[in-house]
Design an enzyme around this catalytic site. Structure first.
Site, short mmCIF file in Angstrom:
data_model
loop_
_atom_site.label_atom_id
_atom_site.label_comp_id
_atom_site.label_asym_id
_atom_site.label_seq_id
_atom_site.Cartn_x
_atom_site.Cartn_y
_atom_site.Cartn_z
N SER A 257 0.83 -1.20 0.00
CA SER A 257 0.00 0.00 0.00
C SER A 257 0.86 1.25 0.00
CB SER A 257 -0.91 0.00 1.23
OG SER A 257 -1.50 1.26 1.43
N LYS A 258 0.36 2.32 -0.65
CA LYS A 258 1.06 3.60 -0.65
C LYS A 258 1.18 4.15 0.77
CE LYS A 258 -1.62 5.38 -3.90
NZ LYS A 258 -2.18 6.37 -4.88
N ARG A 259 0.36 3.67 1.68
CA ARG A 259 0.44 4.15 3.07
C ARG A 259 1.78 3.78 3.70
NH1 ARG A 259 -4.93 2.54 2.58
NH2 ARG A 259 -6.46 4.18 3.05
N GLU A 324 5.06 2.17 -5.95
CA GLU A 324 4.69 2.57 -7.29
C GLU A 324 5.90 2.45 -8.21
OE1 GLU A 324 1.43 6.02 -6.37
OE2 GLU A 324 3.46 6.33 -5.65
#
Length: 552
Positions: A257-259, A324
């Protein structure tokens, strides 16, 4: 499916413009690309931008740049065009309106006027009754006049599909047949109150219009597929071949997750604030975030977008977990290595083969060899892949890759270097794992000669310890290097080694005092290369500064 439609295989990748390309999206794009290439078909890029609240300015160009960097060039889509003419959903609203009209006229869809509060109350009642929520379809379907009256009264007007009372079987090429019972399905929204189509509606209309034959997407979309089958049935559309890909997880089983990036940089930012190394004003300047947004982020109330996080991470010297595609580019990975690694996340080409070019992947790819179980992203293995590839790469390939790395790191001091300087730097760095190692080892060489910091522990161990033995070595070497007229790597090495041989000192006793003097720490390229790269004037100035620093 008629023969005209199946004559050419057509796959698509349809991201939403919400940011850089996620690693899971990259794999979806790759597998669709490989199916098209393997079967002699076409790979289409479509931008699904109907959710106006989630669209991010500039995200579309970032997605396309990530795909191009990986080598996944689409055959039709934005910037190229093709038979469908329009490849952004925001440009295709007339198609959705026509399809909605067709469904309304056939009684396969109907208007609904519920407010958010009314829907929330219905869902709460379903929870209290311990049953699944299903929208209560009215006995009499509202007319166009009813919809106009509702709009005039200020009520939200949506269009829902009249879900047929039947089970649906998803014939999946990876998971096999998956049956979803009628009682699990609902009259879902096709057109929102703002007039824009929902994802489910637009994707089905577009897949038909673009003659999509194969849909490969993540397993998280599996439960959406019965909705799509119902729509295809209602509209008289064909059904493409479906294959739902396993989810990509971290090695510990958590989602990528980008978190994770946000959490890592926030922790480093708070530590820097607490230690007084960086104040909020400087942090806001570096990130480009206004103070209010920065305060919210530090409090964990919001997330910063990727570019801002990257600038902060660079300034704080923190390694973000790559999530990403742009993250991997900014960390200094080679695109073909990353693409090769992504292909192995759930797919096995057979024969224990791991290292492949894109063309080789395309010749070997079969949907039947995609596994059902979730894939684990082994960062250590990717790093090994990249280290091996860099060791085998010629200098030209390294220079191009280093340029890609610098393009993704706008604040790097290396950005101003030309190809000749980059070639020289790369030749000094054997055994690097990623291009970020070049900056880690050589970053101090680009700092002002009178401003790079000295690491206190390195100074103590290599210059002060042993009653200043390292400082004496440094002073002696300064005198010998100062008279050199040939400031080449070979001449510098000969001078230093001759001094060591005369005094019975090993290279470590010579190199480390010099390294601390000219970089402030114990990490640099080989010391002879480092001194030659700095040039005599800069090197001697730095050695003199270190001697004064220790004597102060």
């Amino acid at each position: 499916m008629d023969s005209a439609r199946t004559a050419v295989v057509r796959t698509r990748f349809a991201p939403s413009p919400t940011g850089y390309l996620h690693i899971g999206g990259a794999r979806t794009a790759l597998f669709n690309f490989l199916v098209a290439r393997r079967l002699g078909g076409k790979f289409i890029l479509r931008i699904e931008d109907t959710d106006q609240t989630r669209n991010v300015a500039g995200a579309e160009s970032k997605l396309m740049a990530d795909l191009r960097w990986l080598g996944l060039q689409w055959d039709e889509g934005p910037g190229i065009g093709g038979p469908a003419n329009l490849y952004r959903q925001s440009e295709r609203l007339e198609s959705y309106r026509a399809a909605a009209r067709k469904l309304l006229d056939a009684g396969a869809a109907y208007y609904a006027f519920d407010t958010r509060e009314e829907l929330d109350a219905m869902r709460a009642a379903a929870v209290a009754a311990k049953r699944n929520f299903r929208y209560p379809r009215p006995a009499r379907l509202p007319s166009d006049a009813d919809a106009d009256a509702a709009r005039a009264a200020g009520r939200p007007v949506v269009i829902r599909l009249r879900m047929p009372d039947q089970d649906f079987v998803v014939r999946d090429q990876i998971l096999g047949d998956v049956t979803i019972r009628a009682e699990e399905l609902d009259d879902f929204v096709l057109v929102k109150a703002d007039g824009w189509p929902t994802y489910h509606f637009a994707v089905v209309v577009d897949d038909e219009a673009m003659l999509i034959t194969h849909v490969l997407r993540g397993q998280e979309h599996l439960m959406n597929t019965p909705n799509h089958l119902a729509l295809q049935q209602a509209l008289g559309y064909h059904t493409p071949v479906y294959a739902h890909l396993p989810i990509i997880l971290n090695m510990n089983g958590s989602k990528m997750s980008k978190r994770e990036k946000d959490k890592a940089v926030r922790a480093a930012a708070k530590a820097a604030l607490d230690a007084g190394k960086l104040d909020r004003a400087r942090m806001a300047t570096i990130s480009g975030a206004e103070p209010g947004l920065l305060d919210q982020w530090l409090a964990g109330e919001t997330q910063l977008e990727s570019d801002r996080l990257l600038r902060l991470a660079h300034a704080l010297h923190v390694q973000m977990p790559e999530i990403e595609i742009h993250d991997f580019r900014a960390s200094g990975y080679l695109p073909d290595v990353l693409l090769n690694f992504i292909a192995l996340l759930g797919w096995n080409p057979g024969d224990d083969r791991e290292k492949m070019t894109l063309d080789e992947m395309a010749s070997l790819f079969e949907i039947e060899r995609i596994g059902k179980t979730n894939a684990r992203f082994d960062r250590a293995k990717l790093l090994n892949f990249n280290t091996t590839a860099l060791a085998a790469a010629d200098l030209g390939r390294k220079v191009r890759g280093f340029g890609d790395y610098l393009d993704a790191n706008p604040d790097s001091p290396f950005r101003a270097t030309d190809d000749a300087t980059r070639s020289r730097l790369l030749a000094m760095h054997d055994g690097i794992r990623t291009f970020a190692d070049v900056e880690t080892k050589s970053g101090a060489l680009f700092a002002p000669d009178d401003a790079y910091p000295f690491d206190a522990d390195a100074v103590e161990k290599n210059l002060r310890k042993g009653d200043g033995a390292g400082l004496r070595v440094l002073t002696d070497l300064r005198d010998r290097l100062d008279v050199l007229t040939d400031w080449s790597t070979a001449a510098i090495e000969a001078t230093i080694r001759n001094y060591g041989d005369a005094g019975g000192l090993g290279l470590g006793k010579l190199a480390q005092p010099l390294r601390v003097a000219v970089t402030g720490g114990t990490i640099s390229p080989p010391i002879f290369d480092t001194l030659a790269f700095l040039g005599k004037q800069r090197a001697m100035a730095r050695i003199g500064r270190a001697i004064r620093h220790v004597g102060a």
